[in-house]
Every structure is written in C-alpha cells, then in structure tokens.
Motif scaffolding. Structure first.
Motif, short mmCIF file in Angstrom:
data_model
loop_
_atom_site.label_atom_id
_atom_site.label_comp_id
_atom_site.label_asym_id
_atom_site.label_seq_id
_atom_site.Cartn_x
_atom_site.Cartn_y
_atom_site.Cartn_z
N ASP A 107 0.88 -1.08 0.09
CA ASP A 107 -0.04 -0.03 0.05
C ASP A 107 0.90 1.39 -0.05
O ASP A 107 0.26 2.02 -0.40
CB ASP A 107 -1.09 0.10 1.25
N THR A 108 2.09 1.06 0.39
CA THR A 108 2.89 2.39 0.75
C THR A 108 4.20 2.29 -0.55
O THR A 108 5.07 3.14 -0.18
CB THR A 108 3.50 2.34 1.91
N ILE A 109 3.90 1.68 -1.43
CA ILE A 109 4.99 1.60 -2.54
C ILE A 109 5.02 3.03 -3.20
O ILE A 109 4.02 3.76 -3.51
CB ILE A 109 4.97 0.78 -3.56
N ASN A 110 6.23 3.45 -4.09
CA ASN A 110 6.49 4.70 -4.52
C ASN A 110 5.39 4.88 -5.65
O ASN A 110 4.83 4.06 -6.24
CB ASN A 110 7.85 4.88 -4.94
N THR A 111 4.89 6.07 -6.18
CA THR A 111 3.89 6.30 -7.09
C THR A 111 4.21 5.57 -8.37
O THR A 111 3.37 4.99 -9.01
CB THR A 111 3.77 7.67 -7.24
N SER A 112 5.42 5.65 -8.70
CA SER A 112 5.90 5.21 -10.01
C SER A 112 5.73 3.57 -10.05
O SER A 112 5.40 3.13 -11.17
CB SER A 112 7.45 5.45 -10.40
N ASN A 113 6.14 2.80 -9.21
CA ASN A 113 5.93 1.29 -9.13
C ASN A 113 4.49 1.04 -9.02
O ASN A 113 4.08 -0.34 -9.19
CB ASN A 113 6.71 0.63 -8.01
N GLU A 114 3.55 1.82 -8.64
CA GLU A 114 2.09 1.52 -8.53
C GLU A 114 1.68 0.80 -9.61
O GLU A 114 0.78 -0.20 -9.66
CB GLU A 114 1.19 2.59 -8.13
N ARG A 115 2.12 1.21 -10.94
CA ARG A 115 1.52 0.55 -12.23
C ARG A 115 1.91 -0.96 -12.14
O ARG A 115 1.16 -1.58 -12.75
CB ARG A 115 1.91 1.22 -13.30
N VAL A 116 3.12 -1.27 -11.90
CA VAL A 116 3.57 -2.67 -11.83
C VAL A 116 2.78 -3.30 -10.83
O VAL A 116 2.39 -4.63 -11.33
CB VAL A 116 5.11 -2.86 -11.64
N ARG A 117 2.60 -2.93 -9.82
CA ARG A 117 1.76 -3.65 -8.45
C ARG A 117 0.36 -3.93 -9.20
O ARG A 117 0.00 -4.72 -8.95
CB ARG A 117 2.03 -2.84 -7.31
N ASN A 118 -0.22 -2.90 -9.68
CA ASN A 118 -1.72 -2.89 -9.95
C ASN A 118 -1.81 -4.16 -11.14
O ASN A 118 -2.71 -4.78 -11.57
CB ASN A 118 -2.21 -1.79 -10.66
N MET A 119 -0.43 -4.13 -12.27
CA MET A 119 -0.39 -5.19 -13.08
C MET A 119 -0.55 -6.45 -12.48
O MET A 119 -1.21 -7.67 -12.85
CB MET A 119 0.60 -5.17 -14.10
N ILE A 120 0.21 -6.93 -11.56
CA ILE A 120 0.56 -8.21 -10.98
C ILE A 120 -0.51 -8.49 -10.00
O ILE A 120 -0.69 -9.72 -9.64
CB ILE A 120 1.92 -8.50 -10.65
N ASP A 161 13.21 -7.47 -11.78
CA ASP A 161 13.43 -7.10 -10.36
C ASP A 161 12.66 -6.58 -9.58
O ASP A 161 12.29 -6.84 -8.52
CB ASP A 161 14.94 -6.26 -10.30
N THR A 162 11.78 -5.66 -10.26
CA THR A 162 10.73 -4.84 -9.72
C THR A 162 9.55 -5.94 -9.13
O THR A 162 9.14 -6.07 -7.91
CB THR A 162 10.10 -3.81 -10.59
N VAL A 163 9.17 -6.97 -10.26
CA VAL A 163 8.19 -7.76 -9.95
C VAL A 163 8.51 -8.65 -8.60
O VAL A 163 7.70 -9.04 -7.86
CB VAL A 163 7.92 -8.75 -11.05
N LYS A 164 10.03 -9.03 -8.80
CA LYS A 164 10.40 -10.11 -7.74
C LYS A 164 10.25 -9.44 -6.27
O LYS A 164 9.91 -10.10 -5.37
CB LYS A 164 11.91 -10.45 -7.88
N SER A 165 10.74 -8.17 -6.30
CA SER A 165 10.76 -7.35 -4.88
C SER A 165 9.45 -7.29 -4.46
O SER A 165 8.98 -7.30 -3.15
CB SER A 165 11.49 -6.00 -5.21
N LEU A 166 8.25 -7.03 -5.48
CA LEU A 166 6.91 -6.73 -4.91
C LEU A 166 6.32 -8.20 -4.56
O LEU A 166 5.68 -8.38 -3.48
CB LEU A 166 5.99 -6.30 -6.10
N LEU A 167 6.77 -9.50 -5.19
CA LEU A 167 6.30 -10.65 -4.80
C LEU A 167 6.75 -10.80 -3.28
O LEU A 167 6.11 -11.36 -2.40
CB LEU A 167 6.72 -11.70 -5.67
N GLU A 168 7.94 -10.50 -3.13
CA GLU A 168 8.73 -10.64 -1.61
C GLU A 168 7.72 -9.66 -0.71
O GLU A 168 7.79 -10.32 0.60
CB GLU A 168 10.20 -10.15 -1.70
N VAL A 169 7.19 -8.57 -0.82
CA VAL A 169 6.54 -7.95 0.04
C VAL A 169 5.14 -8.23 0.05
O VAL A 169 4.27 -7.74 0.74
CB VAL A 169 6.72 -6.44 0.08
N GLY A 170 4.67 -9.40 -0.60
CA GLY A 170 3.33 -10.01 -0.50
C GLY A 170 2.48 -9.96 -1.66
O GLY A 170 1.35 -9.61 -1.25
N ALA A 171 2.73 -9.25 -2.88
CA ALA A 171 1.99 -8.98 -3.94
C ALA A 171 1.24 -10.38 -4.30
O ALA A 171 1.65 -11.48 -4.29
CB ALA A 171 2.59 -8.49 -5.27
#
Length: 334
Positions: A206-219, A324-334
C-alpha cells in the motif's frame, strides 16, 4: 566523504544509502520518525554508528528545518537532497506540493551556507518534470530544456502542481547559488518515471512509490478488466541507476554546476506487461488479454549523453528492471 542524505526513507534515497556505503562514504540520513530511522539501521546491521546514523527532521517545509541537521562532528563534505513530496492526494497545491518542494530545497541550501562551511557539493533530486514541456513537446529533450510552466498554471490541478514544484524548486536552487555565491556548488538529477525493486523493509504494497504502482496493479490483476492505463511519460529509468547517479554526481569533480537528465530510454505500459507475461507465466492471467502500446510513432527523442560522459552511467535494460521490480513486489506480498 561524510554525507548528509535528506529524505532517507524515500524510494531513491534508500538505494542511495546502499551505494554510499558500498563506495566507502559515511552517511547521516534524515527521517521524520525514530521508527523509520531504526528500520534503516536494522537493515544495515554491520555498519557502525560512525558510518551510518540518522537525525530527525519533522517538516521540510519549515524555513529552518535543516538548521541542526547540517551540523556534524566530523563535519559533512557533501549533501544529497532527495526529500520532496511526490503524490497526487492534494487538497491545496501550494501548501501540499509547491511550498515543501521549494522551501525544502532553499532551506537546505541556506542551512548549509550558514552552518556547514566544509560542504563542497550538494546534489539535488529534481525531475524530468522540470525539463518537460507538456503542451508542445521538444523534438529531443536534454538538460538544456526547462519546463515553461507558470505560477498561474501551477495551481490548476495536482499534475501541474507536481511539475511546477520540481521546476520552481530546481530553479530556486540555481538562483540561490548564483546570488549567494556559497561555499559549495550544486548538481541536479532529473529522472523521468523511476521503476525498480522496492526496499522491502520500508514498504508494504500500500505504501510503494507512485511510479511502481503501475507494476503492482498489473501483477495484482487490478487492470485485467479495465485494461492498461495511459503510459503518461514515455521514458523511464531504474532506481539503482538514479541512486548511483546521485552518488557519482557527489564524487566526480566535473559534475559540479551541471544538470543531469537520467533516463534509460522509451517504454510503454504494454512493454512492461509483455515482459511480465513472458518472464512470470504464473501472473499472465492477471493481465489484460490484449496489450496494445500507446507510445506514438513520433515520440520525442532523448539525449542522455552527459550522464554517460560525465558520470560514466551504463543504463539497465527494461527487462531486468521489470523482473527485479516484480520479484521485489512478490517478496513484500503481492
């Protein structure tokens, strides 16, 4: 070199800490709370206090916010100023975005001039927002370009306010150096959309930076039905390259007095989604079935040669950054 890093828990700053320590510098970073400061220290357990410590700076929009933070024993030789607001939950554009960016930037310059005579260089995080002309794009963008936004346009909407905050803050910094002739020179770093691995100990989804939100929303499948949103700015850069640019701009003598346009090249949201589909087949069904790029055929060009020549940057590829972005988001629970 002993370095003061402002905004220590920010996306770019957290990576700056890593590079500064790797390259042998000692770091004092500013945070708003002890809790954030302790989190960063805990994740660098092998660093002694004289190598990594923090000071609290509550509100960077206060005129004297940095007056105490710039005092150090042994004294600072360099400053990385990354603290500035970037979000669009704005009720009052002037109060929420313009004032903190401008006063935060001039505030650190004033404080260093007054109380830190040993500082030789300040590197400031600016943005492609201070280069971009959103109404009539340049044929090719470089450090020579400035966003022509006016004060009247700045308060019309949050997007304008953000672009103006970066433009006015960077101009205020260059004006300060010209008028005040301080004991230091400055360099500014102007990245566009910054993607890359999130720092797991500082972030939840919920608190990731604005730029990476698009990757989070995709996955997370949030765009499966609605389709991909507009890409926006069609250029990007990896956060690790931005962080290294900050540190190099502190270290390289020739970087003083220069702006740096830090970008790896063009992309669209469809390019990101394509990479996710290919490299993370388990996530493919979270993405829209049709991926169409909205990048225009005549998209503006970029000239990032100064960053390569002066700072020696070698930019990462989009595929590596997305992976690397996707892997890091999966690590924090995506």
């Amino acid at each position: 070199m002993r370095v003061l890093l402002t905004g220590g828990s920010g996306f770019i700053a957290a990576h700056c800490v890593d590079y500064l320590l790797q390259r042998g510098h000692s770091v004092v970073f500013t945070v708003r709370s002890d809790e954030k400061g302790q989190k960063i220290l805990k994740n660098h357990p092998d660093q002694p206090k004289d190598k990594l410590s923090y000071v609290i700076v509550g509100d960077i929009a206060k005129e004297d916010a940095f007056d105490e933070a710039v005092k150090s024993d042994p004294p600072f030789e360099g400053v990385l100023h990354t603290a500035s607001p970037f979000h669009f939950n704005v009720t009052d554009p002037k109060k929420d975005l313009l004032d903190p960016a401008i006063i935060g930037t001039t505030g650190i310059l004033k404080a260093v001039k007054k109380s830190a005579p040993t500082v030789k260089r300040i590197v400031i995080t600016s943005s492609f927002a201070s280069i971009l002309n959103a109404t009539t794009h340049e044929k090719t963008y470089s450090e020579r370009n400035w966003n022509p936004i006016t004060e009247e346009e700045a308060v019309q909407n949050p997007a304008n306010a953000y672009r103006a905050s970066k433009t006015f803050a960077e101009r205020a910094a260059w004006d300060f150096v010209e008028k005040e002739k301080p004991n230091f020179d400055i360099a500014t770093i102007c990245p566009p959309l910054v993607l890359g691995p999130v720092v797991h100990y500082l972030n939840s989804l919920d608190t990731i930076n604005t730029s990476n939100e698009r990757v989070r929303n995709m996955i997370q499948g949030r765009l499966k039905e609605s389709g991909l949103p507009a890409t926006g700015v069609f250029i990007w850069v990896d956060v690790r390259d931005v962080a290294l640019a900050h540190v190099k701009a502190l270290e390289v003598p020739e970087a003083g007095g220069k702006r740096f346009f830090i970008t790896a090249g063009h992309y669209s949201n469809a390019d990101i989604a394509d990479i996710i589909k290919k490299d993370f087949p388990d996530l493919a069904d979270k993405l829209p079935s049709e991926l169409k790029s909205d990048k225009p055929a005549d998209v503006y060009g970029i000239d990032n040669s100064r960053s390569k020549e002066v700072l020696g940057l070698k930019y990462r590829e989009l595929k590596d950054t997305v992976d690397d972005t996707v892997k890091s988001l999966l690590e924090v629970g995506a």
